[in-house]
Design a protein around this motif. Structure first.
Motif, PDB file in Angstrom:
ATOM      1  N   UNK A  65       0.856  -1.180   0.000  1.00 38.05           N
ATOM      2  CA  UNK A  65       0.000   0.000   0.000  1.00 38.05           C
ATOM      3  C   UNK A  65       0.896   1.235   0.000  1.00 38.05           C
ATOM      4  N   UNK A  66       0.646   2.142  -0.941  1.00 38.70           N
ATOM      5  CA  UNK A  66       1.339   3.424  -0.967  1.00 38.70           C
ATOM      6  C   UNK A  66       0.280   4.521  -0.862  1.00 38.70           C
ATOM      7  N   UNK A  67       0.304   5.244   0.249  1.00 40.37           N
ATOM      8  CA  UNK A  67      -0.657   6.313   0.473  1.00 40.37           C
ATOM      9  C   UNK A  67      -0.219   7.589  -0.243  1.00 40.37           C
ATOM     10  N   UNK A  68      -1.198   8.336  -0.719  1.00 44.78           N
ATOM     11  CA  UNK A  68      -0.988   9.648  -1.332  1.00 44.78           C
ATOM     12  C   UNK A  68       0.126   9.618  -2.398  1.00 44.78           C
ATOM     13  N   UNK A 217     -10.301   8.331  -3.092  1.00 50.32           N
ATOM     14  CA  UNK A 217     -11.307   8.471  -2.043  1.00 50.32           C
ATOM     15  C   UNK A 217     -11.846   9.904  -2.015  1.00 50.32           C
ATOM     16  N   UNK A 218     -13.163  10.021  -2.052  1.00 43.96           N
ATOM     17  CA  UNK A 218     -13.828  11.318  -2.127  1.00 43.96           C
ATOM     18  C   UNK A 218     -14.771  11.506  -0.945  1.00 43.96           C
ATOM     19  N   UNK A 219     -14.867  12.746  -0.467  1.00 43.39           N
ATOM     20  CA  UNK A 219     -15.840  13.104   0.560  1.00 43.39           C
ATOM     21  C   UNK A 219     -16.130  14.601   0.450  1.00 43.39           C
ATOM     22  N   UNK A 220     -17.134  15.102   1.177  1.00 43.87           N
ATOM     23  CA  UNK A 220     -17.463  16.522   1.077  1.00 43.87           C
ATOM     24  C   UNK A 220     -16.280  17.408   1.472  1.00 43.87           C
ATOM     25  N   UNK A 221     -16.141  18.517   0.783  1.00 44.75           N
ATOM     26  CA  UNK A 221     -15.009  19.413   1.017  1.00 44.75           C
ATOM     27  C   UNK A 221     -14.926  19.856   2.477  1.00 44.75           C
ATOM     28  N   UNK A 222     -16.063  20.131   3.112  1.00 44.79           N
ATOM     29  CA  UNK A 222     -16.049  20.567   4.509  1.00 44.79           C
ATOM     30  C   UNK A 222     -15.530  19.470   5.439  1.00 44.79           C
ATOM     31  N   UNK A 223     -15.790  18.211   5.091  1.00 48.99           N
ATOM     32  CA  UNK A 223     -15.298  17.110   5.919  1.00 48.99           C
ATOM     33  C   UNK A 223     -13.791  16.908   5.723  1.00 48.99           C
ATOM     34  N   UNK A 224     -13.293  17.190   4.542  1.00 48.64           N
ATOM     35  CA  UNK A 224     -11.843  17.158   4.324  1.00 48.64           C
ATOM     36  C   UNK A 224     -11.182  18.241   5.171  1.00 48.64           C
ATOM     37  N   UNK A 225     -11.789  19.444   5.191  1.00 52.98           N
ATOM     38  CA  UNK A 225     -11.264  20.521   6.030  1.00 52.98           C
ATOM     39  C   UNK A 225     -11.262  20.111   7.500  1.00 52.98           C
ATOM     40  N   UNK A 226     -12.334  19.437   7.944  1.00 50.78           N
ATOM     41  CA  UNK A 226     -12.412  18.981   9.333  1.00 50.78           C
ATOM     42  C   UNK A 226     -11.301  17.989   9.649  1.00 50.78           C
ATOM     43  N   UNK A 227     -11.062  17.052   8.742  1.00 51.65           N
ATOM     44  CA  UNK A 227      -9.969  16.091   8.935  1.00 51.65           C
ATOM     45  C   UNK A 227      -8.631  16.802   9.098  1.00 51.65           C
ATOM     46  N   UNK A 228      -8.358  17.720   8.188  1.00 44.03           N
ATOM     47  CA  UNK A 228      -7.067  18.400   8.219  1.00 44.03           C
ATOM     48  C   UNK A 228      -6.908  19.221   9.503  1.00 44.03           C
ATOM     49  N   UNK A 229      -8.002  19.835   9.962  1.00 40.13           N
ATOM     50  CA  UNK A 229      -7.965  20.591  11.220  1.00 40.13           C
ATOM     51  C   UNK A 229      -7.592  19.682  12.389  1.00 40.13           C
ATOM     52  N   UNK A 230      -7.976  18.422  12.300  1.00 36.80           N
ATOM     53  CA  UNK A 230      -7.680  17.467  13.369  1.00 36.80           C
ATOM     54  C   UNK A 230      -6.407  16.665  13.096  1.00 36.80           C
ATOM     55  N   UNK A 231      -5.666  17.077  12.096  1.00 39.04           N
ATOM     56  CA  UNK A 231      -4.372  16.462  11.831  1.00 39.04           C
ATOM     57  C   UNK A 231      -4.408  15.201  11.002  1.00 39.04           C
ATOM     58  N   UNK A 232      -5.543  14.923  10.367  1.00 38.66           N
ATOM     59  CA  UNK A 232      -5.666  13.716   9.548  1.00 38.66           C
ATOM     60  C   UNK A 232      -5.371  14.064   8.097  1.00 38.66           C
ATOM     61  N   UNK A 233      -4.216  13.604   7.601  1.00 39.89           N
ATOM     62  CA  UNK A 233      -3.846  13.862   6.207  1.00 39.89           C
ATOM     63  C   UNK A 233      -3.600  12.574   5.429  1.00 39.89           C
ATOM     64  N   UNK A 234      -3.850  11.414   6.062  1.00 36.38           N
ATOM     65  CA  UNK A 234      -3.704  10.090   5.427  1.00 36.38           C
ATOM     66  C   UNK A 234      -2.264   9.814   5.008  1.00 36.38           C
ATOM     67  N   UNK A 235      -1.339  10.417   5.743  1.00 40.97           N
ATOM     68  CA  UNK A 235       0.085  10.174   5.505  1.00 40.97           C
ATOM     69  C   UNK A 235       0.746   9.439   6.666  1.00 40.97           C
ATOM     70  N   UNK A 236       0.051   9.356   7.783  1.00 43.60           N
ATOM     71  CA  UNK A 236       0.670   8.822   8.983  1.00 43.60           C
ATOM     72  C   UNK A 236       0.394   7.348   9.197  1.00 43.60           C
ATOM     73  N   UNK A 237       0.494   6.941  10.449  1.00 43.30           N
ATOM     74  CA  UNK A 237       0.353   5.545  10.819  1.00 43.30           C
ATOM     75  C   UNK A 237      -1.081   5.074  10.574  1.00 43.30           C
ATOM     76  N   UNK A 238      -1.206   3.852  10.035  1.00 47.97           N
ATOM     77  CA  UNK A 238      -2.527   3.265   9.823  1.00 47.97           C
ATOM     78  C   UNK A 238      -3.047   2.712  11.144  1.00 47.97           C
ATOM     79  N   UNK A 239      -4.234   3.144  11.548  1.00 51.55           N
ATOM     80  CA  UNK A 239      -4.784   2.670  12.812  1.00 51.55           C
ATOM     81  C   UNK A 239      -6.294   2.813  12.820  1.00 51.55           C
ATOM     82  N   UNK A 240      -6.903   2.107  13.755  1.00 49.43           N
ATOM     83  CA  UNK A 240      -8.338   2.219  13.926  1.00 49.43           C
ATOM     84  C   UNK A 240      -8.630   3.528  14.645  1.00 49.43           C
ATOM     85  N   UNK A 241      -9.580   4.300  14.127  1.00 46.27           N
ATOM     86  CA  UNK A 241      -9.832   5.628  14.664  1.00 46.27           C
ATOM     87  C   UNK A 241     -11.093   5.690  15.507  1.00 46.27           C
ATOM     88  N   UNK A 242     -12.007   4.736  15.353  1.00 47.92           N
ATOM     89  CA  UNK A 242     -13.256   4.792  16.116  1.00 47.92           C
ATOM     90  C   UNK A 242     -13.476   3.451  16.802  1.00 47.92           C
TER      91      UNK A 242
END
Length: 242
Positions: A65-68, A217-242
């Protein structure tokens, strides 16, 4: 489109026989193979969904798997695949859909390692707008023996089943009934779309060839902004989030 949109909303996945031409597939294969071989520039983006096998110096990648990947080769974003898949995502779920992240998943020849049943949303933070669409594009002929996708039609609602990690840093998996599962063979340039709550799986690759897939992978633009605000850029460690 109307029937496919209704099918996607109801079942959580659809199949599109031809998303890309053979020329576009060949172009993507060239970039894909370059990235598979380029281990230095992809080191921080790369993992084995099957878990590490062997020592670090002799690690054998079974499900690479190669992310981004577009952060390494930005011209990927200008290819027809990204443009056409984005339009499909907008047609399926609304004009505010945008690309959140891309990834490559390759099953090596004779790796025989399954990608276990899981829901993508198990990796994601909780988001108030749960719309999402993952476009899984085949760059090879894919079928059961080399690891085509399987889906279970989505149940009502947005429930995430309990997930666990495979040993040695592998992918998430969950236990679920699969009597209603459907396999989706594809020709090169064909694709599926599925949402984050749809259960999916693929068998190991028992053939002499690679099974290369590009996932957008696609999602609403506002939800992408929310992810980035919380530090989620899909570049880091793979883990269960919920």
């Amino acid at each position: 489109m109307g029937n496919l949109r209704l099918e996607f909303i109801k079942d959580g996945y659809i199949k599109i026989n031809t998303l890309l031409s053979s020329n576009e597939v060949n172009n993507l294969r060239t970039i894909y193979d370059e990235l598979l071989l380029e281990k230095d520039k992809t080191r921080h983006l790369r993992s084995d969904l099957a878990g590490v096998e062997g020592s670090e110096s002799r690690k054998i990648e079974r499900i690479t798997q190669i992310m981004r990947p577009s952060t390494v080769i930005p011209e990927l974003l200008k290819t027809k695949a990204y443009k056409v898949a984005l339009q499909w995502a907008k047609d399926l779920l609304g004009d505010d859909m945008e690309l959140d992240f891309d990834m490559m998943i390759n099953k090596a020849p004779h790796s025989k390692t399954e990608t276990p049943w899981h829901q993508d949303a198990a990796y994601w933070i909780a988001m108030p707008d749960k719309r999402s669409a993952s476009c899984w594009i085949a760059l090879d002929e894919v079928y059961v023996e080399n690891g085509c996708m399987w889906f279970v039609p989505k149940r009502e609602g947005y429930a995430i089943l309990p997930h666990k990690n495979l040993p040695n840093g592998g992918a998430l998996y969950c236990d679920t009934p699969t009597d209603k599962a459907e396999s989706i063979p594809l020709s090169p340039g064909g694709c599926t779309f599925h949402d984050g709550y749809t259960l999916h799986y693929s068998k190991g690759n028992c053939t002499d060839s690679q099974r290369r897939a590009l996932i957008l992978n696609f999602r609403p633009e506002k939800m992408i902004d929310l992810e980035r605000e919380q530090g989620v850029d899909h570049l880091g460690e793979r883990k269960q989030r919920v």
